[in-house]
Design a protein around this motif. Structure first.
Motif, mmCIF file in Angstrom:
data_model
loop_
_atom_site.group_PDB
_atom_site.id
_atom_site.type_symbol
_atom_site.label_atom_id
_atom_site.label_comp_id
_atom_site.label_asym_id
_atom_site.label_seq_id
_atom_site.Cartn_x
_atom_site.Cartn_y
_atom_site.Cartn_z
ATOM 1 N N GLU A 183 0.529 -1.131 -0.258
ATOM 2 C CA GLU A 183 0.496 0.065 0.127
ATOM 3 C C GLU A 183 1.069 0.927 -0.065
ATOM 4 O O GLU A 183 2.120 1.183 0.321
ATOM 5 C CB GLU A 183 -1.166 -0.141 0.970
ATOM 6 C CG GLU A 183 -1.955 -1.015 1.355
ATOM 7 C CD GLU A 183 -2.483 -1.004 2.684
ATOM 8 O OE1 GLU A 183 -2.437 0.127 3.215
ATOM 9 O OE2 GLU A 183 -3.831 -2.111 3.141
ATOM 10 N N ASN A 184 0.018 2.852 0.051
ATOM 11 C CA ASN A 184 0.932 3.687 -0.702
ATOM 12 C C ASN A 184 2.221 3.790 -1.493
ATOM 13 O O ASN A 184 3.369 3.884 -0.366
ATOM 14 C CB ASN A 184 0.934 4.214 1.382
ATOM 15 C CG ASN A 184 0.328 4.631 2.562
ATOM 16 O OD1 ASN A 184 -0.979 4.880 1.461
ATOM 17 N ND2 ASN A 184 -0.002 3.565 2.937
ATOM 18 N N VAL A 185 2.249 2.884 -2.261
ATOM 19 C CA VAL A 185 3.587 2.740 -3.660
ATOM 20 C C VAL A 185 3.866 4.210 -3.688
ATOM 21 O O VAL A 185 2.963 4.972 -4.556
ATOM 22 C CB VAL A 185 3.464 1.808 -4.278
ATOM 23 C CG1 VAL A 185 4.495 1.121 -5.306
ATOM 24 C CG2 VAL A 185 2.999 0.186 -3.376
ATOM 25 N N PRO A 186 4.923 4.856 -3.886
ATOM 26 C CA PRO A 186 5.223 6.237 -4.485
ATOM 27 C C PRO A 186 4.798 6.221 -6.265
ATOM 28 O O PRO A 186 5.489 5.091 -6.545
ATOM 29 C CB PRO A 186 6.589 5.881 -4.143
ATOM 30 C CG PRO A 186 6.604 5.424 -2.348
ATOM 31 C CD PRO A 186 6.123 4.293 -2.942
ATOM 32 N N GLU A 187 4.626 7.273 -6.318
ATOM 33 C CA GLU A 187 3.882 6.653 -7.737
ATOM 34 C C GLU A 187 5.230 6.994 -8.555
ATOM 35 O O GLU A 187 5.145 6.417 -9.196
ATOM 36 C CB GLU A 187 3.477 8.059 -7.847
ATOM 37 C CG GLU A 187 2.452 7.971 -9.505
ATOM 38 C CD GLU A 187 2.380 9.706 -9.957
ATOM 39 O OE1 GLU A 187 1.427 9.970 -11.115
ATOM 40 O OE2 GLU A 187 1.382 10.219 -9.237
ATOM 41 N N GLU A 188 6.579 7.388 -8.196
ATOM 42 C CA GLU A 188 7.520 7.453 -9.444
ATOM 43 C C GLU A 188 8.569 6.196 -9.081
ATOM 44 O O GLU A 188 8.815 6.106 -9.902
ATOM 45 C CB GLU A 188 8.610 8.447 -8.330
ATOM 46 C CG GLU A 188 8.882 7.968 -6.967
ATOM 47 C CD GLU A 188 8.130 9.346 -6.269
ATOM 48 O OE1 GLU A 188 9.030 9.916 -4.933
ATOM 49 O OE2 GLU A 188 7.023 9.539 -5.568
ATOM 50 N N VAL A 189 7.738 4.859 -7.869
ATOM 51 C CA VAL A 189 8.230 3.965 -8.187
ATOM 52 C C VAL A 189 7.997 2.816 -8.153
ATOM 53 O O VAL A 189 7.698 1.563 -7.917
ATOM 54 C CB VAL A 189 9.527 3.406 -6.817
ATOM 55 C CG1 VAL A 189 10.716 4.328 -6.572
ATOM 56 C CG2 VAL A 189 8.342 3.770 -5.339
ATOM 57 N N GLU A 190 5.980 3.329 -8.560
ATOM 58 C CA GLU A 190 5.063 2.535 -8.818
ATOM 59 C C GLU A 190 5.426 1.154 -10.022
ATOM 60 O O GLU A 190 5.109 -0.031 -9.788
ATOM 61 C CB GLU A 190 3.595 2.848 -9.870
ATOM 62 C CG GLU A 190 3.534 3.250 -8.755
ATOM 63 C CD GLU A 190 2.043 3.761 -9.247
ATOM 64 O OE1 GLU A 190 1.302 3.362 -10.430
ATOM 65 O OE2 GLU A 190 0.686 4.348 -8.144
ATOM 66 N N LYS A 191 6.307 1.934 -11.056
ATOM 67 C CA LYS A 191 6.458 0.740 -12.555
ATOM 68 C C LYS A 191 7.794 0.162 -11.950
ATOM 69 O O LYS A 191 7.573 -1.676 -12.455
ATOM 70 C CB LYS A 191 7.596 1.615 -13.485
ATOM 71 C CG LYS A 191 7.817 0.668 -14.808
ATOM 72 C CD LYS A 191 8.089 2.108 -15.635
ATOM 73 C CE LYS A 191 8.703 1.446 -16.768
ATOM 74 N NZ LYS A 191 9.655 1.979 -18.052
ATOM 75 N N ALA A 192 8.837 0.509 -10.959
ATOM 76 C CA ALA A 192 9.834 -0.753 -10.630
ATOM 77 C C ALA A 192 8.733 -0.920 -9.946
ATOM 78 O O ALA A 192 9.857 -2.801 -9.891
ATOM 79 C CB ALA A 192 11.007 0.281 -9.979
ATOM 80 N N VAL A 193 8.514 -1.090 -8.632
ATOM 81 C CA VAL A 193 7.639 -2.174 -7.555
ATOM 82 C C VAL A 193 6.444 -3.341 -8.541
ATOM 83 O O VAL A 193 6.735 -4.306 -8.546
ATOM 84 C CB VAL A 193 7.363 -1.045 -6.762
ATOM 85 C CG1 VAL A 193 6.274 -1.813 -6.161
ATOM 86 C CG2 VAL A 193 7.971 -0.432 -5.859
ATOM 87 N N LYS A 194 6.758 -3.241 -9.968
ATOM 88 C CA LYS A 194 5.326 -4.001 -10.881
ATOM 89 C C LYS A 194 6.029 -5.492 -11.383
ATOM 90 O O LYS A 194 5.883 -6.158 -11.492
ATOM 91 C CB LYS A 194 4.602 -3.391 -11.218
ATOM 92 C CG LYS A 194 3.488 -2.275 -11.137
ATOM 93 C CD LYS A 194 2.901 -2.235 -12.211
ATOM 94 C CE LYS A 194 2.137 -1.100 -11.699
ATOM 95 N NZ LYS A 194 0.920 -0.574 -12.760
#
Length: 226
Positions: free
Chosen positions: A170-181
């Motif tokens: 939850e609350n994944v910073p938008e700027e690293v969403e792509k990396a977290v996926k």
């Protein structure tokens, strides 16, 4: 250990290309001496030589000729492709010298395209979660690594990615969403045969490992204590 590595020869590719067309045990038995002479023994020597080159640059990765190289025989029990032999030769360099440590340098000798790669490829679920959490917890540090990689001409492989944010995060910073996926964090670099045959091969791969060390170190720091 002093390496007997004197370089890869065209005969290595000739053997692997012939193996592609002769995926049967009788043919392999008749040509095993070519595999040993042109592929297996040079790969073992290369493993020692690259380990020495990495140590000279204080890069904490190394390989063991007995533990780090993949076997030519395939385990086809759970694969739709039933050919018995790999049509390439490859090995891993890790902090432990075997194939079971997170954060790797990978080398592949392949007639269809040689390459070197580094990072975290298909990590186990508990490792994957820990890396994702660290990216979320240190977005500026992660973005700085990505920026530095791009500046040197490297790109993370984003082909193996989830469509949505992983469950439980939850609350994944938008700027690293792509990396977290991502399901893994890996950078690949092709190695033309002109480099494979040259006396600059070890320098080329050691330079790549140096460039990728910040990515590897980010993960190692995240996994400390596991």
């Amino acid at each position: 250990m002093k390496s007997p590595f004197s370089g890869f020869k065209p005969e290595a590719f000739q053997f692997l290309e012939a193996l592609t067309e002769n995926q049967n045990r009788i043919w392999f038995a008749e040509h095993r001496h070519e595999y040993e002479q042109y592929v297996r023994e040079p790969m073992k020597g290369f493993t020692v030589a690259l380990s020495d080159a990495l140590a000279n640059k204080d890069i904490p990765l190394w390989g063991d000729p007995k533990k780090s190289l993949y076997r030519i025989n395939r385990d086809a029990r759970f694969s739709k492709a039933k050919h018995p032999y790999n049509m390439h030769a490859s090995g891993l360099f890790t902090r432990t010298g075997d194939k079971y440590s997170s954060g790797v340098l990978y080398f592949r000798l392949d007639p269809l395209g040689c390459r070197v790669a580094a990072g975290y490829l298909q990590p186990e679920s508990h490792v994957l979660k820990k890396l994702r959490l660290d990216i979320m917890g240190n977005p500026k540090a992660w973005l700085a690594i990505e920026k530095a990689l791009k500046k040197k001409g490297y790109e993370l492989d984003y082909s193996n990615s989830l469509a949505r944010i992983p469950r439980g995060l939850e609350n994944v910073p938008e700027e690293v969403e792509k990396a977290v996926k991502l399901k893994g964090w890996i950078v690949r670099k092709p190695l033309p045969r002109s480099v494979i045959y040259s006396n600059t091969l070890l320098k080329e791969i050691t330079g790549f490992a140096t460039d990728l060390l910040p990515l590897l170190s980010f993960g190692w720091h995240a996994l400390e204590g596991m």
